[in-house]
Design a protein around this motif. Structure first.
Motif, mmCIF file in Angstrom:
data_model
loop_
_atom_site.group_PDB
_atom_site.id
_atom_site.type_symbol
_atom_site.label_atom_id
_atom_site.label_comp_id
_atom_site.label_asym_id
_atom_site.label_seq_id
_atom_site.Cartn_x
_atom_site.Cartn_y
_atom_site.Cartn_z
ATOM 1 N N ASP A 21 0.829 -1.210 0.000
ATOM 2 C CA ASP A 21 0.000 0.000 0.000
ATOM 3 C C ASP A 21 0.862 1.259 0.000
ATOM 4 N N LEU A 22 2.054 1.171 0.579
ATOM 5 C CA LEU A 22 2.954 2.320 0.630
ATOM 6 C C LEU A 22 3.600 2.599 -0.732
ATOM 7 N N VAL A 23 3.960 1.552 -1.485
ATOM 8 C CA VAL A 23 4.710 1.756 -2.735
ATOM 9 C C VAL A 23 3.836 1.711 -3.986
ATOM 10 N N ARG A 24 2.618 1.213 -3.875
ATOM 11 C CA ARG A 24 1.784 1.067 -5.076
ATOM 12 C C ARG A 24 1.387 2.421 -5.637
ATOM 13 N N GLY A 25 1.012 2.436 -6.887
ATOM 14 C CA GLY A 25 0.591 3.672 -7.528
ATOM 15 C C GLY A 25 1.090 3.732 -8.953
ATOM 16 N N PRO A 26 0.621 4.708 -9.734
ATOM 17 C CA PRO A 26 0.973 4.766 -11.157
ATOM 18 C C PRO A 26 2.427 5.108 -11.429
ATOM 19 N N VAL A 27 3.167 5.618 -10.459
ATOM 20 C CA VAL A 27 4.559 6.062 -10.580
ATOM 21 C C VAL A 27 4.621 7.290 -11.483
ATOM 22 N N ALA A 28 4.992 8.414 -10.906
ATOM 23 C CA ALA A 28 5.049 9.672 -11.651
ATOM 24 C C ALA A 28 6.071 9.569 -12.769
ATOM 25 N N THR A 29 5.711 10.042 -13.935
ATOM 26 C CA THR A 29 6.616 10.027 -15.076
ATOM 27 C C THR A 29 6.368 11.246 -15.942
ATOM 28 N N THR A 30 7.408 11.700 -16.604
ATOM 29 C CA THR A 30 7.286 12.827 -17.534
ATOM 30 C C THR A 30 6.937 12.351 -18.937
ATOM 31 N N ALA A 31 6.913 11.030 -19.155
ATOM 32 C CA ALA A 31 6.653 10.496 -20.491
ATOM 33 C C ALA A 31 5.217 10.794 -20.921
ATOM 34 N N THR A 32 5.068 11.287 -22.133
ATOM 35 C CA THR A 32 3.735 11.604 -22.643
ATOM 36 C C THR A 32 2.908 10.347 -22.885
ATOM 37 N N THR A 86 3.739 3.035 -17.501
ATOM 38 C CA THR A 86 4.903 2.575 -16.739
ATOM 39 C C THR A 86 4.800 1.109 -16.316
ATOM 40 N N ARG A 87 3.644 0.498 -16.496
ATOM 41 C CA ARG A 87 3.344 -0.867 -16.030
ATOM 42 C C ARG A 87 3.451 -0.986 -14.519
ATOM 43 N N ALA A 88 3.305 0.096 -13.812
ATOM 44 C CA ALA A 88 3.303 0.060 -12.352
ATOM 45 C C ALA A 88 1.935 -0.413 -11.865
ATOM 46 N N VAL A 89 1.922 -1.078 -10.701
ATOM 47 C CA VAL A 89 0.682 -1.630 -10.152
ATOM 48 C C VAL A 89 0.017 -0.601 -9.237
ATOM 49 N N ILE A 90 -1.225 -0.261 -9.563
ATOM 50 C CA ILE A 90 -1.992 0.698 -8.770
ATOM 51 C C ILE A 90 -2.775 -0.014 -7.674
ATOM 52 N N GLY A 91 -3.273 -1.191 -7.981
ATOM 53 C CA GLY A 91 -4.036 -1.960 -7.002
ATOM 54 C C GLY A 91 -4.058 -3.426 -7.388
#
Length: 359
Positions: A21-32, A86-91
């Motif tokens: 729960d602390l690390v999950r999320g879309p991960v901020a990126t500058t990529a369009t 980013t393929r980051a896991v949000i949930g």
């Protein structure tokens, strides 16, 4: 029982869940590529993870049915909400495979927000689920069966039309997608449902092309199952241990994804797709083996050792996908699928034709 196993049992799953729960999320990126017309593009899908065939696991996780009863390993069903850029896991939600994907997808509704655009395959086009997901304020772009009966309630100027799914108004877009290579051509019919009902603000042709980003969640699962796990069965022999192990797996994946995104963001214009997951995983394992990279200063290097390895081995730009998914790990030494599969790479041209319905 080894001491480290006893320590894991005492720890339990809750701390690993809290860490996720602390690390999950879309991960901020500058990529369009992470956003489309201001909307964060995310995708949902499910997969199965095999667990050890022990009495404790069998009491909770069922085996897959086959012609002669149940076979193979007991399985856990995992559903994840992934940021496509980013393929980051949000949930994530998981449990027995006897519970369907739609139930687990519904549990992820709390992770959706206004400003997101959710992509889903045909399995997620159930009216009740779409109404529940749309109630979060997120927009939807979901494929449905081409022959699904959806009486129009209004026509749009671009050839799409509006229809009702319960209390939800959706825009229906029909398209013909053709792919041509030197080996021939293939054409498929797609029907997409979206809550983006304004054709001038959200052009149908762009939405049809955007839908292909749904495959990013499949790639994330491949990285979890094939790269991190190496195709192996999970190790925990009890349901509590399985829960702990899956949260740990998701934490490790998310930490690597964060490091990879920090690295590509440090070089303007670098697409996060070019970051190699295998490179990042190998660098992280080396750091653990060497007990290196321990922070002793207050200055934090966002790129770090893992990021520098990623930037030194960037992948080429993404190629056009021309093949259906196939099982790479053969279940038999005999040729059960007929002629040998052509794994050659071909240059491809994709054309999108929007289909209009008669008024």
């Amino acid at each position: 029982m080894p001491a480290h196993c006893q320590a894991r049992q005492r720890l339990g799953a809750a701390p690993l869940k809290a860490l996720f729960d602390l690390v999950r999320g879309p991960v901020a990126t500058t990529a369009t590529q992470a956003r489309w017309r201001g909307l964060l593009v995310v995708a949902v899908d499910g997969t199965l993870l095999p667990v050890p065939d022990t009495p404790a696991n069998l009491a909770v996780f069922a085996k897959q049915r086959c012609n002669n009863g149940a076979g193979g390993y007991p399985q856990v069903r995992l559903a994840a909400l992934v940021a496509c850029g980013t393929r980051a896991v949000i949930g994530a939600a998981f449990g027995p495979a006897t519970t369907g994907e739609l139930e687990y997808a519904g549990r992820l509704a709390g992770d959706l927000r206004a400003g997101m655009l959710l992509l889903g395959d045909r399995n997620f086009a159930a009216a009740d689920l779409l109404n529940r997901l749309a109630a979060t304020g997120a927009h939807l772009l979901v494929r449905c069966k081409s022959g699904r009966r959806l009486p129009p309630v209004a026509r749009c100027g671009d050839g799409s039309f509006l229809a009702r799914l319960g209390a939800l108004t959706v825009r229906v877009i029909d398209a013909e997608i053709s792919l041509v290579t030197s080996k021939g051509a293939r054409t498929g019919h797609y029907r997409l449902l979206t809550t983006l009902t304004d054709p001038s603000a959200h052009p149908a042709a762009e939405l049809i092309r955007l839908y292909h980003e749904r495959w990013e969640v499949e790639t994330a699962y491949a990285e979890l199952k094939s790269t991190i796990l190496g195709g192996r069965v999970l190790r925990a022999r009890t349901p509590a241990g399985v829960e702990q192990e899956i949260w740990a797996l998701l934490v490790a994946y998310q930490v690597l994804r964060t490091a990879m995104t920090d690295a590509t963001d440090s070089v303007p214009g670098t697409d996060p797709d070019r970051a190699g997951f295998t490179v990042a995983l190998s660098a992280a394992r080396d750091q653990l083996v060497l007990a290196a990279g321990i922070m002793t200063e207050t200055v934090i290097d966002l790129v770090g050792v893992i990021g520098r390895h990623v930037l030194a081995h960037l992948l080429p730009a993404r190629r056009v996908r021309t093949k259906d998914r196939i099982v790479k790990r053969a279940i038999s030494k005999y040729n059960a699928r007929g002629p040998a599969i052509d794994r050659a790479t071909y240059k491809a041209t994709i054309s999108v034709n929007m289909l209009t319905t008669d008024p």
